[in-house]
Design an enzyme around this catalytic site. Structure first.
Site, PDB file in Angstrom:
ATOM      1  N   SER A  69      -8.258   0.133   3.876  1.00  0.00           N
ATOM      2  CA  SER A  69      -7.653  -0.520   2.812  1.00  0.00           C
ATOM      3  C   SER A  69      -7.059  -1.831   3.169  1.00  0.00           C
ATOM      4  CB  SER A  69      -6.761   0.298   2.105  1.00  0.00           C
ATOM      5  OG  SER A  69      -5.787  -0.352   0.890  1.00  0.00           O
ATOM      6  N   TYR A 125       0.180   6.574   0.851  1.00  0.00           N
ATOM      7  CA  TYR A 125      -1.206   5.933   0.909  1.00  0.00           C
ATOM      8  C   TYR A 125      -1.403   5.078   2.030  1.00  0.00           C
ATOM      9  CZ  TYR A 125      -5.604   3.776  -0.325  1.00  0.00           C
ATOM     10  OH  TYR A 125      -6.728   3.110  -0.644  1.00  0.00           O
ATOM     11  N   LYS A 140      -3.773   5.022   5.404  1.00  0.00           N
ATOM     12  CA  LYS A 140      -5.076   4.245   5.890  1.00  0.00           C
ATOM     13  C   LYS A 140      -4.513   3.444   6.890  1.00  0.00           C
ATOM     14  CE  LYS A 140      -7.484   4.828   2.294  1.00  0.00           C
ATOM     15  NZ  LYS A 140      -8.908   5.560   2.498  1.00  0.00           N
TER      16      LYS A 140
END
Length: 253
Positions: free
Chosen positions: A164, A177, A181
């Site tokens: 990401s 998150y 990533k």
């Protein structure tokens, strides 16, 4: 980027498509979002799709969709399985079934992922943090654990770990998150150094796409971005053209 295609699996090596050979492509998180769009795009191009997800209902709905777009038409070309990638035993069962029914995948796309609800880190419930880490990091590691040894026997194959822009930068409210990533970026680079010549592991930033996950953090403004369906053709082109020369790269669609 125009590069020669990777060799196909032995069982279908004689079948060809315009622009390259048929590949067997394993995609996790295939029931929705980027995973689903990519699976349908690969099926349209004649490739064999192996997909897994946790929702049996969504897998049941996807099966006829894949069959309807498959080129050439086929009812039994693809394999969908109910798998929780965060569970090592579940991925072990997937690997066993894939070897029995389809053989070693040419390409693996670790697309399964989840995101936390917008919140400051200290207000994210522990179980929600664990869910993000278990799916995004452990899920990817579980797939690598069980499928890389199979690929090693052929000394060929490409592994794409979905990263990401937040695996290369950071934002407030999504620390779990971002953490996951950033871990994918490091995991991919490290594993790339362990692979033999002929194989590749790549961290791929898909860009900003209108998915349920984006809607979770962007709200209504998520709809301003491209859909998974419009993203999938460009992503498929990039993925199908990856070779061993791309090993260890951090790329973006």
């Amino acid at each position: 980027m125009t590069l020669p295609p990777m060799p196909t699996t032995a069982g279908i090596s004689s079948m060809r498509l315009a622009g390259g050979e048929i590949r067997t492509v394993l995609i996790t998180g295939v029931s929705r979002g980027l995973g689903k769009a990519l699976a349908l795009e690969m099926a349209k191009r004649g490739h064999c799709v192996i997909g897994c997800a946790r929702s049996q209902d969504k897998l049941n709905a996807l099966q006829p969709e894949l069959a309807s777009v498959t080129n050439p038409p086929s009812e039994n070309k693809h394999l969908l399985m109910n798998v929780d990638v965060s569970l090592n035993s579940s991925v072990e069962e997937l690997a066993r079934a894939v070897m029995e029914k389809k053989g070693v995948p040419d390409i693996i796309v670790n697309s399964a992922g989840t995101i936390n609800r917008n919140n400051k880190l200290w207000e994210v419930p522990a179980e929600e943090f664990d869910s993000v880490i278990d799916t995004n990091i452990k899920g990817t590691a579980n797939v690598l654990r069980h499928f890389i040894p199979l690929m090693l026997e052929k000394k060929q194959g490409v592994i794409i770990n979905m990263s990401s822009s937040w695996g290369r930068s950071a934002a407030a409210q999504v620390a779990p998150y971002c953490t996951s990533k950033w871990a994918i970026e490091g995991l991919t680079r490290s594993v790339a150094k362990e692979l033999p010549p002929g194989m590749a592991a790549v961290a791929l930033n898909p860009g900003v796409i209108y998915t349920d996950m984006l809607q979770s953090c962007f709200g209504s403004s998520a709809s301003l971005y491209q859909t998974p369906e419009s993203w999938a053709p460009n992503a498929a082109n990039m993925i199908l053209n990856l070779t061993a020369a791309d090993n260890g790269a951090s790329l973006s669609v």
